[in-house]
Design an enzyme around this catalytic site. Structure first.
Site, PDB file in Angstrom:
ATOM      1  NE  ARG A 265      -9.229 -15.844  -6.317  1.00  0.00           N
ATOM      2  CZ  ARG A 265      -8.757 -14.738  -5.753  1.00  0.00           C
ATOM      3  NH1 ARG A 265      -8.469 -14.720  -4.461  1.00  0.00           N
ATOM      4  NH2 ARG A 265      -8.592 -13.667  -6.476  1.00  0.00           N
ATOM      5  CB  ILE A 266      -5.864 -21.607  -9.878  1.00  0.00           C
ATOM      6  CG1 ILE A 266      -6.293 -23.060  -9.613  1.00  0.00           C
ATOM      7  CG2 ILE A 266      -4.577 -21.558 -10.694  1.00  0.00           C
ATOM      8  CD1 ILE A 266      -5.370 -23.870  -8.726  1.00  0.00           C
TER       9      ILE A 266
ATOM     10  CE  LYS B 135      -9.057 -26.940  -0.582  1.00  0.00           C
ATOM     11  NZ  LYS B 135      -9.952 -28.084  -0.922  1.00  0.00           N
ATOM     12  N   GLY B 136      -2.427 -25.634  -1.568  1.00  0.00           N
ATOM     13  CA  GLY B 136      -1.108 -25.876  -2.157  1.00  0.00           C
ATOM     14  C   GLY B 136      -1.205 -26.753  -3.389  1.00  0.00           C
TER      15      GLY B 136
ATOM     16  CG  PHE C 285      11.994 -31.207  -6.582  1.00  0.00           C
ATOM     17  CD1 PHE C 285      10.878 -30.629  -7.150  1.00  0.00           C
ATOM     18  CD2 PHE C 285      13.207 -31.118  -7.263  1.00  0.00           C
ATOM     19  CE1 PHE C 285      10.960 -29.993  -8.377  1.00  0.00           C
ATOM     20  CE2 PHE C 285      13.295 -30.479  -8.485  1.00  0.00           C
ATOM     21  CZ  PHE C 285      12.166 -29.914  -9.047  1.00  0.00           C
TER      22      PHE C 285
ATOM     23  N   PRO D 132      -2.757 -19.105 -13.198  1.00  0.00           N
ATOM     24  CG  PRO D 132      -4.385 -18.509 -14.749  1.00  0.00           C
ATOM     25  CD  PRO D 132      -3.696 -18.027 -13.516  1.00  0.00           C
TER      26      PRO D 132
ATOM     27  CD  GLU E 228       4.860 -30.943  -1.354  1.00  0.00           C
ATOM     28  OE1 GLU E 228       5.388 -31.896  -0.792  1.00  0.00           O
ATOM     29  OE2 GLU E 228       4.582 -29.868  -0.786  1.00  0.00           O
TER      30      GLU E 228
ATOM     31  N   GLY F 271      11.331 -22.171  -8.261  1.00  0.00           N
ATOM     32  CA  GLY F 271      10.762 -22.475  -9.563  1.00  0.00           C
ATOM     33  C   GLY F 271       9.260 -22.662  -9.457  1.00  0.00           C
ATOM     34  CB  THR F 272       7.075 -22.603  -6.503  1.00  0.00           C
ATOM     35  OG1 THR F 272       7.662 -21.407  -5.950  1.00  0.00           O
ATOM     36  CG2 THR F 272       7.734 -23.800  -5.854  1.00  0.00           C
TER      37      THR F 272
END
Lengths: 320, 154, 689
Positions: free
Chosen positions: C576-577, C649-650, C236, C580, C653, C463-464
């Protein structure tokens, strides 16, 4: 953690050499040893003494072995039926894992969560008598509003003890000088000038059991705990209560507060104010106020007065 | 001292100060149980001791002569597959503790133990309360709940 | 070969390392077997906030048989100059904050190291300290830049005149407390020297960065430092660069000639590895009677340490959220005798959007306008300060779609109207934004025997889901199924990757991975490497942001002031994801940390002691299972071809941005109590109910 000698106790009555202490569930003692706040030379393991039964007492009460784990006590069908406040208080405390480890006596004897006490690098009259109390001017939001002293404003963190105090439970003690009993309400001390002493136990005295006397109306009893998140946190306020109402009037009541003092706070004044009064919100408020006039909040914990008062009303209304 | 770990008797020589958690991680090569706080405040070290979930960081190993310990390495339970199916973790550090805790918790439920929420059916609120001794900083909580619920149903 | 119709990207693929994680087989930094001569280190930390350390005395009777070394500035190896002064451990006698590492005990056992460290005699000349952030601090100054490289102050138009002439204004001050990242895995390093090379098993977000900075300190080129970071138990932001544990472990291993393991105790994480600065933020808004903003002023006061200027970019998101002709943002900093703040999830945006989005809610109340409608009316057509068009901006769509999904339309705007039993119930909304970034990275792909490919990049997965997503990206670029891709990350010897930070990992690493895989496929060679630096250098940086809207329903106990979040919902437009399943987890995780920020989290300062006193997980409250009731995240199908080859996109956060404000706004709606001093604990609410 300081080195220590470990041995298993084989008998309840032998007392302890200086520097020795009893070890049961360890959830508080091992924690404090790691922090350097507890520094015993000898650990005497009392978990194999067979003090882990909950037995019926002649005449209707229960004898709760000192080594009974919190989760077993909370799940005991007799406790749940006849003294629900005790089961609820136990279940409000800690976590499933900790309740599986912590014992009845250990829960009673757990030490304050005052952040200065828990940090060996801080001054604290409780862990180093005479070093001062930074909490009074510093962080005390969750410390005492009742019965504190200049030397110490710590609170007792137990939930279970609040219920036991309300229920007139009696501690069975065995020590070098023999056996004695002490009501739970008199087990813990107010800090006064000697905050290093949490309880009236003498060195070497061992709690062997807690007796829960019969209290018919305790079947209508409840524990309400408020904390800073929904679970797994120490109380910022709590109330244990049992009430008997007949024809709209309070005939008997038991009331104790948590997180407000160096001991579980039995609210005798409030109880006295309630007996014979109508079981109404107004009476409950008056009773709570009668008890809380003694409150001497610090800069950041005055909210506990209102919180405790509201909890009294909320719990008693829920029960009556 | 002797300890039965994941069904195998193990002999180890330990400092009396060594916790069960450190005995597992530093002496027995079982690093599945995690050290998140070392003070019973996070649940990452949860193992099953004689079948009950406990915080291994607060238990001195020396007190456990002949006890039986099950760590994540010895767990084979539907909740593990359900964690995969529901993405019940992110960084994975709390995960062994969550899983051991869930296994212990489901056993407690089957014994009829109550919780602060109640004692009837295993609702989501029940699972949440009973699992609250296991912190997850990634916030994978919402995915663990269906995982545990479905594992319980099996 | 797969066809594009069967692309892996966009599929909810399970985590590649998942099976290891649920069986306890995934190894973290303190878990590698490195030999029987492993030694353990324990840090002795400063008990004072300011002073000098004059001597360290070892009690010869304590753990004498097991202590191998005691290091402090009086005997520690000299290190080269550090870019980050927090890494210059034991290089000076100065004490800059309470909790600073002053000495290190290395011992044969963990128990001996801990005990010996606790008994070291530290001779300290203590000096008076200053640990309190306040708006009238005489040493407040304007830093030259705020992180990472923004101007501290911006201004256009005439804010004062607009405020003076506006029919409606809001002038409010919000405070956010110091916050601690508190990853579940404490910072840890196992260090060993192999000949003159250094091997570090280290928990961090950037193995190549750690290799370079530790190498620099020990006079080694980065390729002589091997950093292994296979799994990371969360970061984090707090593991974004090398932390003192890595230096200390390497130093101890060098001095003792043994492998050394240093796992910081949880309590040490509250001083030694970073935190989010506390902030005091004044927001002034001016608007026309119909709710068009004429002025936005966001002034931030925050802190850093004596050691290092860390200037959080708290007001930067205000620069592009809403249109207004007159605008000003500014940051002032004071250097205190406290630990150095660092990144914590959405540094800048998370605290900054609390103030802005709560102030917007307050303005909506004054205007008697729906808070969503107020935001819609102030939607800018281009970035208000830079004039750059947005590559994509679907903020209004997030608000509207979110409102629909959440059930906002029949909301009574008046506070304290809904009561069920003892509970006051209310709802709140707040916007979210996070910049879209990409950093130069390099990836390599090799054709292995059979049908499979090995793709390598020195990225990390905290863990992302990075390992999984990169596998998907590689599979598509290679036009093979994911089962044919073996992803190697978490090792500094792999091709250089940027930090797992700024929500830029997938974009940065995915760009390099795409480039390498396409290059291999198009060239037909056995191996290909791709460096994205040039392409990224040429890219327009402004105008790229993800947006979102958070909706909260809370209930507040009228008798106790306890707050429960009954529902929390996030609607995002984040390109774009890519996956999911992991994306949803990221969004929810951010929202839950946002809930912690709103309700629970606070490092409590004792000014006299010069430290935060609630330095453990019993007293620093993060949300537990029981705090989470209904929580969900959804997203729009946003197409944006100006970003990166994936169009992403990120997302790591944005979930913590705006979710605290949505909860605070809901508390106001439930109770009429406006909490402007986070966290919204019951003692701040109860007296006003």
């Amino acid at each position: 953690m300081k080195t220590f000698t470990y041995r298993t106790a084989t008998d309840v009555a032998h007392g302890l050499e200086p520097g020795a202490t009893f070890l049961a569930g360890g959830t508080n003692l091992v924690d404090l040893m790691k922090l350097g706040v507890a520094t015993p030379d000898v650990l005497v393991d009392v978990t194999r003494l067979g003090l882990d039964e909950v037995a019926d007492l002649p005449g209707g009460g229960l004898r709760i072995g000192a080594g009974v784990r919190n989760s077993d006590l909370a799940a005991d069908s007799r406790v749940r039926r006849d003294w629900p406040v005790l089961s609820q208080a136990l279940l409000a405390g800690a976590s499933g894992q900790l309740r599986n480890m912590a014992t009845t006596a250990g829960n009673l004897l757990q030490r304050t969560r005052c952040r200065y006490f828990m940090d060996a690098t801080m001054p604290c009259n409780k862990h180093e008598p005479g070093s001062g109390c930074p909490a009074r001017e510093g962080d005390h939001r969750n410390l005492a509003i009742l019965g504190a002293s200049e030397a110490c404003v710590a609170t007792h963190p137990s939930d279970m003890a609040v219920a036991l105090a309300a229920l007139d439970a009696v501690v069975q003690i065995s020590g070098p000088a023999g056996e004695r009993t002490v009501p739970v309400t008199e087990l813990h001390r107010l800090p006064g000038d000697t905050p290093e002493r949490d309880t009236v136990l003498e060195h070497g005295e061992l709690i062997t059991a807690v007796d829960l006397p019969p209290l018919g109306f305790a079947a209508r009893s409840a524990y309400r705990k408020v904390r800073d998140r929904a679970s797994y946190a120490f109380a910022v306020g709590s109330v244990a209560a049992a009430i008997q109402v007949d024809a709209g009037a309070v005939t008997d009541v038991r009331l104790a507060f948590g997180a407000v003092a160096h001991k579980p706070w039995r609210a005798y004044t409030a109880e006295e104010a309630l007996r014979g009064r109508p079981a109404t919100r107004e009476s409950f408020l008056d009773a709570a106020d009668a008890e809380l006039t003694a409150a001497r909040p610090l800069r950041d914990n005055a909210f506990k007065v209102a919180l405790t008062r509201n909890l009294v009303v909320s719990v008693l209304e829920g029960l009556s | 001292m002797d300890l039965v770990v994941n069904g195998t008797r193990r002999s180890v020589e330990l400092d009396p100060r060594t916790t069960l958690l450190d005995a597992l991680r530093e002496h027995l090569g079982l690093t599945g149980a995690k050290k998140g706080c070392d003070h019973g405040q996070c649940g990452a070290c949860t193992v099953l001791l004689d079948g009950r979930r406990v915080n291994s960081c607060l238990i001195l190993a020396i007190t456990l002569q002949d006890s039986s310990v099950t760590t994540i390495e010895g767990v084979d339970h539907p909740v593990q597959d359900k964690f995969l199916e529901h993405d019940g973790f992110q960084c994975g550090y709390c995960t062994p503790g969550q899983i051991c805790s869930a296994v212990g918790m489901l056993d407690e439920v089957s014994k009829g133990w109550p919780s602060a929420v109640g004692d009837a059916e295993l609702t989501d609120a029940e699972i949440r309360e009973r699992m609250s001794g296991n912190l997850c900083r990634c916030g994978a909580y919402p995915n663990m709940i269906p995982a545990i619920r479905e594992a319980a149903a099996r | 070969m797969t066809t594009t119709a069967e692309r892996a990207v966009g599929q909810p693929i399970g985590r590649v390392e998942g099976p290891d994680k649920v069986r306890g087989a995934a190894r973290y930094a303190a878990e590698y077997p490195v030999g029987d001569d492993l030694a353990y280190a324990w840090v002795a930390q400063s008990p004072v906030a300011r002073g000098t350390l004059t001597d360290v005395t070892v009690d010869p009777l304590v753990e004498a048989d097991d202590v191998l070394a005691v290091l402090w500035h009086g005997n520690a190896p000299r290190l080269a100059e550090a870019d980050d002064p927090e890494l210059a451990v034991f290089q000076s006698d100065r004490i800059s904050y309470r909790g600073q590492a002053l000495a290190l005990v290395v011992a044969r056992t963990l128990e001996a190291a801990r005990r010996a460290a606790a008994t070291l005699q530290l001779d300290i000349e203590q000096e008076p300290h200053d640990s309190v952030l306040r708006t009238d601090h005489p040493e407040l100054y304007t830093p030259e830049k705020v992180n990472p490289n923004f101007p501290s102050d911006t201004a256009s138009g005439d804010v004062e005149a607009a405020l003076a002439g506006a029919p409606v204004t809001v002038d409010v001050t919000y405070r956010t407390p110091p916050l601690h990242n508190s990853p579940m895995e404490p910072h840890a390093t196992t260090a060993l020297w192999a000949d003159d090379d250094l091997v570090l098993y280290d928990s961090n977000q950037h193995p190549p960065g750690v290799a370079a900075s530790i190498g620099g300190l020990f006079g080694l080129p980065a390729d002589r430092v091997h950093v292994i970071t296979e799994h990371v138990g969360g970061g984090f932001g707090s593991k974004g660069t090398a932390r003192p544990n890595a230096v200390l472990a390497a130093m101890a291993a060098k001095v003792t000639g043994r492998p050394v393991r240093l796992a910081l105790p949880r309590q040490a994480l509250f001083s030694m590895v970073g935190h989010r600065t506390p902030t005091i933020q004044r927001v002034r808004l001016a608007a026309t009677a119909d709710g068009h903003l004429t002025a936005i002023d966001h002034d931030v006061v925050e802190q850093s340490s004596r050691l290092f200027e860390f200037a959080e970019q708290t007001a930067v998101s205000t620069r592009h959220m809403y249109a207004a002709a007159n605008r000003r943002t500014g940051h002032r900093l004071v250097r205190l005798d406290m630990p150095t703040p660092r990144w914590m999830r959405a540094p800048g945006e998370a605290p900054g959007m609390v103030a802005l989005e709560c102030a917007m809610d307050e303005l909506a109340v004054v205007l008697d306008l729906d808070p969503i409608e107020l935001r819609v009316r102030n939607e800018p057509s281009v970035e208000p300060e830079s004039g750059t068009p947005f590559s994509s901006r679907h903020y209004v769509e997030c608000l509207r779609r979110g409102a629909e999904r959440f059930g906002w339309h029949d909301r009574d705007p008046r506070p304290k109207q809904r009561r069920e039993g003892d509970w006051w119930i209310g709802t709140g909304v707040a916007g979210a934004t996070y910049p879209t970034m990409a950093q130069p990275s390099t990836a390599r792909v090799r054709r292995l025997s059979g049908d499979s490919y090995e793709v390598s990049i020195a990225a990390t997965d905290l863990g992302t889901g990075a390992r999984t997503i990169l596998t998907q990206i590689a599979a598509d670029a290679l036009e093979v199924p994911v089962s044919q891709v073996r992803m190697r990350i978490g090792d500094s010897t792999l091709p250089r990757a940027s930090v797992a930070g700024g929500s830029s990992g997938s974009a940065s690493w995915g760009w390099a991975v795409t480039g390498a895989c396409r290059s291999l496929r198009e060239s037909g060679r056995e191996e290909a490497t791709f460096d994205s630096s040039e392409l990224i250098k040429q890219q327009e940086k402004d105008g790229k942001h993800a947006f979102g809207a958070h909706f909260a329903e809370v209930r507040v106990d009228a008798m106790t002031g306890e707050v429960r979040v009954s529902r929390l919902f996030g609607m995002y437009a984040a390109g774009r994801i890519l996956n999911p399943r992991t994306a949803r987890s990221q969004f929810l995780g951010g929202m839950i940390m946002g809930m912690g920020m709103a309700l629970h989290e606070e490092s409590v300062l004792d000014p006299a002691q010069g430290t935060w006193v609630n330095h453990d997980l019993a007293e620093y409250h993060i949300p537990v299972h029981a705090d989470i009731e209904s929580i969900e995240a959804e997203w729009l199908d946003e197409q944006d071809d100006q970003l990166n080859p994936m169009g992403s996109k990120g997302i790591g956060e944005i979930g913590i941005v705006g979710s605290p404000a949505a909860i605070l706004n809901a508390i106001w709606h439930a109770t009429g109590v406006r909490v402007r001093d986070l966290p919204a604990r019951l003692d701040k609410i109860l007296p006003h109910l």
